[in-house]
Design a protein around this motif. Structure first.
Motif, PDB file in Angstrom:
ATOM      1  N   TYR A  32       7.653  -1.917  12.421  1.00 48.09           N
ATOM      2  CA  TYR A  32       8.020  -0.765  11.584  1.00 48.09           C
ATOM      3  C   TYR A  32       9.517  -0.487  11.676  1.00 48.09           C
ATOM      4  O   TYR A  32      10.052  -0.301  12.761  1.00 48.09           O
ATOM      5  CB  TYR A  32       7.239   0.472  12.017  1.00 48.09           C
ATOM      6  CG  TYR A  32       7.598   1.712  11.227  1.00 48.09           C
ATOM      7  CD1 TYR A  32       7.141   1.878   9.920  1.00 48.09           C
ATOM      8  CD2 TYR A  32       8.399   2.705  11.777  1.00 48.09           C
ATOM      9  CE1 TYR A  32       7.466   3.001   9.187  1.00 48.09           C
ATOM     10  CE2 TYR A  32       8.730   3.835  11.052  1.00 48.09           C
ATOM     11  CZ  TYR A  32       8.267   3.979   9.756  1.00 48.09           C
ATOM     12  OH  TYR A  32       8.592   5.085   9.038  1.00 48.09           O
ATOM     13  N   ASP A  72      11.161   1.234   3.123  1.00 47.49           N
ATOM     14  CA  ASP A  72      10.223   1.277   2.007  1.00 47.49           C
ATOM     15  C   ASP A  72      10.922   1.925   0.819  1.00 47.49           C
ATOM     16  O   ASP A  72      10.584   3.028   0.390  1.00 47.49           O
ATOM     17  CB  ASP A  72       8.976   2.069   2.401  1.00 47.49           C
ATOM     18  CG  ASP A  72       7.900   2.035   1.323  1.00 47.49           C
ATOM     19  OD1 ASP A  72       7.988   1.182   0.424  1.00 47.49           O
ATOM     20  OD2 ASP A  72       6.976   2.881   1.372  1.00 47.49           O
ATOM     21  N   GLY A 101       4.332   2.808   0.552  1.00 50.71           N
ATOM     22  CA  GLY A 101       3.472   3.192   1.667  1.00 50.71           C
ATOM     23  C   GLY A 101       3.255   4.678   1.833  1.00 50.71           C
ATOM     24  O   GLY A 101       2.876   5.138   2.919  1.00 50.71           O
ATOM     25  N   LYS A 102       3.470   5.447   0.778  1.00 51.01           N
ATOM     26  CA  LYS A 102       3.284   6.899   0.887  1.00 51.01           C
ATOM     27  C   LYS A 102       1.820   7.271   1.082  1.00 51.01           C
ATOM     28  O   LYS A 102       1.488   8.211   1.783  1.00 51.01           O
ATOM     29  CB  LYS A 102       3.853   7.582  -0.354  1.00 51.01           C
ATOM     30  CG  LYS A 102       5.375   7.522  -0.441  1.00 51.01           C
ATOM     31  CD  LYS A 102       5.885   8.265  -1.657  1.00 51.01           C
ATOM     32  CE  LYS A 102       7.409   8.244  -1.713  1.00 51.01           C
ATOM     33  NZ  LYS A 102       7.927   8.969  -2.894  1.00 51.01           N
ATOM     34  N   PHE A 143      -1.048   2.081   2.464  1.00 45.52           N
ATOM     35  CA  PHE A 143      -0.162   1.543   3.498  1.00 45.52           C
ATOM     36  C   PHE A 143      -0.932   0.620   4.438  1.00 45.52           C
ATOM     37  O   PHE A 143      -0.451  -0.449   4.811  1.00 45.52           O
ATOM     38  CB  PHE A 143       0.461   2.695   4.296  1.00 45.52           C
ATOM     39  CG  PHE A 143       1.403   2.227   5.375  1.00 45.52           C
ATOM     40  CD1 PHE A 143       2.709   1.884   5.077  1.00 45.52           C
ATOM     41  CD2 PHE A 143       0.972   2.122   6.686  1.00 45.52           C
ATOM     42  CE1 PHE A 143       3.582   1.440   6.065  1.00 45.52           C
ATOM     43  CE2 PHE A 143       1.836   1.679   7.684  1.00 45.52           C
ATOM     44  CZ  PHE A 143       3.145   1.340   7.373  1.00 45.52           C
ATOM     45  N   LYS A 144      -2.139   1.024   4.797  1.00 51.46           N
ATOM     46  CA  LYS A 144      -2.981   0.201   5.666  1.00 51.46           C
ATOM     47  C   LYS A 144      -3.331  -1.122   4.986  1.00 51.46           C
ATOM     48  O   LYS A 144      -3.301  -2.189   5.615  1.00 51.46           O
ATOM     49  CB  LYS A 144      -4.257   0.969   6.020  1.00 51.46           C
ATOM     50  CG  LYS A 144      -5.153   0.263   7.016  1.00 51.46           C
ATOM     51  CD  LYS A 144      -6.354   1.121   7.357  1.00 51.46           C
ATOM     52  CE  LYS A 144      -7.255   0.403   8.356  1.00 51.46           C
ATOM     53  NZ  LYS A 144      -8.445   1.237   8.702  1.00 51.46           N
ATOM     54  N   TYR A 196      -1.568  -2.613   2.555  1.00 47.13           N
ATOM     55  CA  TYR A 196      -0.352  -3.416   2.438  1.00 47.13           C
ATOM     56  C   TYR A 196       0.027  -4.046   3.777  1.00 47.13           C
ATOM     57  O   TYR A 196       0.531  -5.182   3.813  1.00 47.13           O
ATOM     58  CB  TYR A 196       0.802  -2.553   1.929  1.00 47.13           C
ATOM     59  CG  TYR A 196       0.641  -2.089   0.493  1.00 47.13           C
ATOM     60  CD1 TYR A 196      -0.050  -2.861  -0.433  1.00 47.13           C
ATOM     61  CD2 TYR A 196       1.184  -0.872   0.067  1.00 47.13           C
ATOM     62  CE1 TYR A 196      -0.217  -2.432  -1.746  1.00 47.13           C
ATOM     63  CE2 TYR A 196       1.037  -0.444  -1.246  1.00 47.13           C
ATOM     64  CZ  TYR A 196       0.336  -1.221  -2.151  1.00 47.13           C
ATOM     65  OH  TYR A 196       0.184  -0.814  -3.451  1.00 47.13           O
TER      66      TYR A 196
END
Length: 214
Positions: A156, A160, A165-166, A171-172, A174
């Protein structure tokens, strides 16, 4: 007195039976947990350091590396190498289709350009310099993650720009896609490099010629 004794004995026996049942149930659950098999290698147990919450989890660690090294450090390394290989795979294919006009006489396969690129003042040296700088700057964050001083997730970097990934669920998804595509790219670029060395042909060139073996 006889009734009291019998009653006490019955109550004690019931408590012992309940405790024994609980221990048996716990033992069974523990046995089931210990016997859990890897989804990717069904004849092997799930590595203890891996769990389903990890992006790209398939329970694959036949050599037990995750038991010897920090799992977060391993995840960090996998994600970084996957990202590099995804870029490398794309770049390998693009250079076969298009070459900058200011680079006349460019080799037709990247492996032929290795000697030129690897010179001390060549492009590869610049890439190595930039990557080294980035690694040095991010090392403190990785150390804090490995030692438990921060809750930073492996790989991380808060990058972004498109805001993909909002949504936590997206997000999970991706994150899983990134890991899986990164694994595929690591295998792909390795195959491309070795195939080019053996055949002296590019990937697209080989496909057009139907030459799938050196």
């Amino acid at each position: 007195m006889a009734f009291v004794s019998v009653g006490a004995f019955s109550a004690t026996k019931a408590r012992v039976g309940a405790a024994s049942s609980q221990r048996t149930g716990a033992a069974r659950r523990s046995s089931v947990a210990m016997m859990a098999k890897s989804p990717s290698v069904p004849f092997m147990d799930v590595p203890p350091a891996l769990d389903e919450s990890m992006a790209g989890y398939v329970g694959f660690d036949p050599l037990g590396i995750s038991s010897a090294l920090n799992i977060k450090w391993l995840q960090e390394a996998e994600i970084k190498h996957g990202r590099i290989c995804m870029l490398a795979t794309l770049g390998w294919l693009v250079q076969e289709i298009y070459t900058f006009p200011f680079y006349p006489g460019a080799p037709h396969v990247p492996t032929a350009a290795h000697d030129y690129m690897a010179r001390w003042n060549g492009p590869l040296g610049q890439i190595l310099l930039f990557c080294s700088f980035f690694e040095i700057m991010t090392t403190p964050a990785v150390i804090q993650m490995v030692t438990g001083e921060s809750d930073r997730a492996p790989g991380y970097f808060a990058f972004d720009p498109l805001g993909l990934g909002k949504d936590p669920e997206k997000f999970k998804k991706y994150a899983t896609n990134e890991v899986k595509n990164g694994r595929l790219a690591m295998i792909a670029i390795g195959g491309m490099v070795h195939q080019a060395w053996l055949s002296d042909m590019g990937v697209i060139e080989q496909l057009k010629a139907g030459k799938f073996f050196p």
